[in-house]
Design an enzyme around this catalytic site. Sequence first.
Site, PDB file in Angstrom:
ATOM      1  N   GLU A   1       0.802  -1.220   0.000  1.00  0.00           N
ATOM      2  CA  GLU A   1       0.000   0.000   0.000  1.00  0.00           C
ATOM      3  C   GLU A   1       0.837   1.274   0.000  1.00  0.00           C
ATOM      4  OE1 GLU A   1      -2.864  -0.068   3.155  1.00  0.00           O
ATOM      5  OE2 GLU A   1      -3.836  -1.907   2.442  1.00  0.00           O
TER       6      GLU A   1
ATOM      7  N   GLY B   1      -7.045   1.490  15.895  1.00  0.00           N
ATOM      8  CA  GLY B   1      -7.657   0.878  17.073  1.00  0.00           C
ATOM      9  C   GLY B   1      -9.051   1.376  17.365  1.00  0.00           C
ATOM     10  N   ALA B   2      -9.578   2.279  16.513  1.00  0.00           N
ATOM     11  CA  ALA B   2     -10.917   2.829  16.762  1.00  0.00           C
ATOM     12  C   ALA B   2     -11.996   1.756  16.701  1.00  0.00           C
ATOM     13  CB  ALA B   2     -11.222   3.933  15.753  1.00  0.00           C
TER      14      ALA B   2
ATOM     15  N   ASP C   1     -18.934   3.502  10.779  1.00  0.00           N
ATOM     16  CA  ASP C   1     -17.515   3.386  10.432  1.00  0.00           C
ATOM     17  C   ASP C   1     -17.137   4.367   9.324  1.00  0.00           C
ATOM     18  OD1 ASP C   1     -14.899   2.515  10.458  1.00  0.00           O
ATOM     19  OD2 ASP C   1     -15.274   0.733   9.247  1.00  0.00           O
TER      20      ASP C   1
ATOM     21  N   TRP D   1      -8.528   5.019   1.842  1.00  0.00           N
ATOM     22  CA  TRP D   1      -7.189   5.581   2.036  1.00  0.00           C
ATOM     23  C   TRP D   1      -6.439   5.813   0.732  1.00  0.00           C
ATOM     24  CZ3 TRP D   1      -3.353   2.807  -0.118  1.00  0.00           C
ATOM     25  CH2 TRP D   1      -3.591   1.448  -0.348  1.00  0.00           C
TER      26      TRP D   1
ATOM     27  N   CYS E   1      -8.078 -11.178   7.349  1.00  0.00           N
ATOM     28  CA  CYS E   1      -6.963 -11.506   6.455  1.00  0.00           C
ATOM     29  C   CYS E   1      -7.307 -12.603   5.452  1.00  0.00           C
ATOM     30  CB  CYS E   1      -5.747 -11.927   7.270  1.00  0.00           C
ATOM     31  SG  CYS E   1      -5.065 -10.626   8.315  1.00  0.00           S
TER      32      CYS E   1
ATOM     33  N   MET F   1       2.105 -14.332  10.128  1.00  0.00           N
ATOM     34  CA  MET F   1       0.908 -14.984  10.645  1.00  0.00           C
ATOM     35  C   MET F   1       0.911 -14.952  12.179  1.00  0.00           C
ATOM     36  SD  MET F   1      -1.916 -16.645  10.288  1.00  0.00           S
ATOM     37  CE  MET F   1      -2.921 -17.317  11.622  1.00  0.00           C
TER      38      MET F   1
END
Length: 706
Positions: free
Chosen positions: A94, A206-207, A329, A417, A625, A666
């Site tokens: 990213e 962490g929101a 969100d 983002w 994931c 992992m």
Amino acid sequence: MAFHGANFEGKRLQALALGALGALGALGAFLAFAAHRSEAAVSGTGVGAGANWTSHGGGSDESDFSRLEQITTSNAAQMGLAWWLDMPGEASLEATPLAVDGVLYFTGSYGTVYAVDGGTGKLLWKHDPEIWKYPVKMLFGLAANRGVAYADGRLFSAAQDGRLYALDAKTGELIWTVETTTPESMQTITGAPRAFNGKVIIGNAGADLGRRGYVTAYEAATGKQAWRFYVTPGSPEENRGDPAMERAAATWNGEYWKSGTGGAVWDSITFDAELNHIYIGTGNAGPYDPDMRSPGGGDNLYTASIVALDADTGKYIWHYQVNPRDSWDYDTTQQMTLADLVVHGVRRKVLMQAPKNGFFYVLDRRSGKLISAEKLGKVTWADHIDLATGRPVEAKNIRYETGPTIIWPAPAGAHSWQSMSFSPKTGMVYIPYMQLGARFAKGEEQPGGVSFGGLSIKDYSTDPQDGKGALIAWDPAQQKALWKAPLDTLWNGGTLVTAGNVVFQGAADGEFSAYNAVTGLRLWHFDAGMGIVAPPMSYSANGKQQISVLVGYGGSAAIWGELMNAGWKFAGPRRLLTFTLGGKAELPPSPPRDMTVHALDDPSIKLDPADVAAGHAMFLACAVCHGRNLVSTGGPAPDLRESNIALREEGLWSVLHDGALMPQGMPRYDAFTRDQVRQLHAYIRSGAREVLEAQKKAAESSTASK
């Protein structure tokens, strides 16, 4: 690790003569653009980037604009691959590389910092932060990192576990490191730091877990903390004497500091060198259900907001809340671009943002006052934004007060983002747009949905464009689209615009494309062999303009499962690609997109339906994931129905409980019991058998119809 390009000869890629717009459409777009330019003069504050690309977004304006103009609308079709760098072991990519005096600096999925020769692609050095040594944080993190900051010969990067560190840009040697979060907290970092005025600043994630968000500035030379600003209030004792926190606390009810607040600054931070402001885009409130965190109402400041701070002290200056009492969100962590913009005949110093909620906002960055806001696309949660109050005029029942509600956009956002770009030449913003709705329900499980934060959330589609994306050229002065290039995929890459009037964007289908910035005509495209979510950048090497982009699909796509599945497999290549005029390198063959699930099974394994159901309930911890409902998007982790490791219960135990793959990213779940691992195994095996049975029936049906 290998770099390639100089010794490979191959045919030059030829662009299509016609793109999505025909000649008449291009003419119409040009005439609309000409009218637009006659009405609105614009300029960037940091005026983008030149031969170097030394900061996130290219310059302090975060415009993702390059002043280089060697590549133009007339010759973009002559572009080709200059070189590439293979990046084995990476997953989702990213980051946007920085370019400093001929060297590219960027991060991989787990925060490894790479230094690469910008002219040849040769790896110079890399620094691995070894996040596997911080096992608790791995449980809450994501295989994603958006890059580094640079200042005075130092690189600054943040690890998933919360460490911020400085490296010598020439050697990669560690200069200092500091913990920006508490070691045992559920806060992690995926965003890129920003360097300014001898300081470096970073936030955290962490929101979604209700953690109290904040940003911290450190002295760039030593790592000593300079200041910290909390986004949301703490307990009454913590707030006392702090005017910003006392003001915020008045917008919360109950014992919110115990239930959770959110507001994490997990991505966008913009430094305004002209006004000496720091602007932070704050995250969603958490938990999502507002009655859980602040019963009885309240706007819940400063979540889902843009907040201006004094760059020297971190003191509050102003805020604008995009979504009061956020319940969906709807982060406001998206890129904030600075410019001088003529609006209604008056030149204004503005901040522009396209947050998740689907509106495009233009603010006066001196005062935080809203200048304008309009819908980018399909938006139903609000009718419009009241310019007098700055507040949204909301639809009924959007906080599921009287039952389930369906709204657009979904929590994935109309824009996430992935960077938009702004050209001071065209006056347009180029936005990677997404269209998708969602159904929110409280107190019920939705089949195929995700239950989190007190809610069940399920994607929702009603028209052919739902579940798809687009590249939109947006006029921020007149608040309207000038052209739109539809994309068949939803989760696509960020954009770059250049002084040559060329817009670059990668897409989930692996196509890296160049568009005419004025008309939207696609000028050129290249098959990257893997989906792209990262924004590209431009720099100069060997006297030629270069375009670079990281290629590695995934990120948070997995939680949306089949909606964002573009057919890529986890084993596919991850690379840095660099293009230039006349480039003649050729990528080696790689597997094409493949929507078939190559499920594995052992028929001798007996499954207990109760175990399958219990494993399904537990799989939410894995879905971020490995994919919602077991449907992986190829990154950041493999499809477990195709995994040899997941075929056997002992294989899962060694990975989950013992942490056999921690160095590969992992996490270890050593709290899992044998029964829980058996249940997860049963759910995965059941999912694999469903696929195999469906494939068998499809084959039998096809044979019968012949």
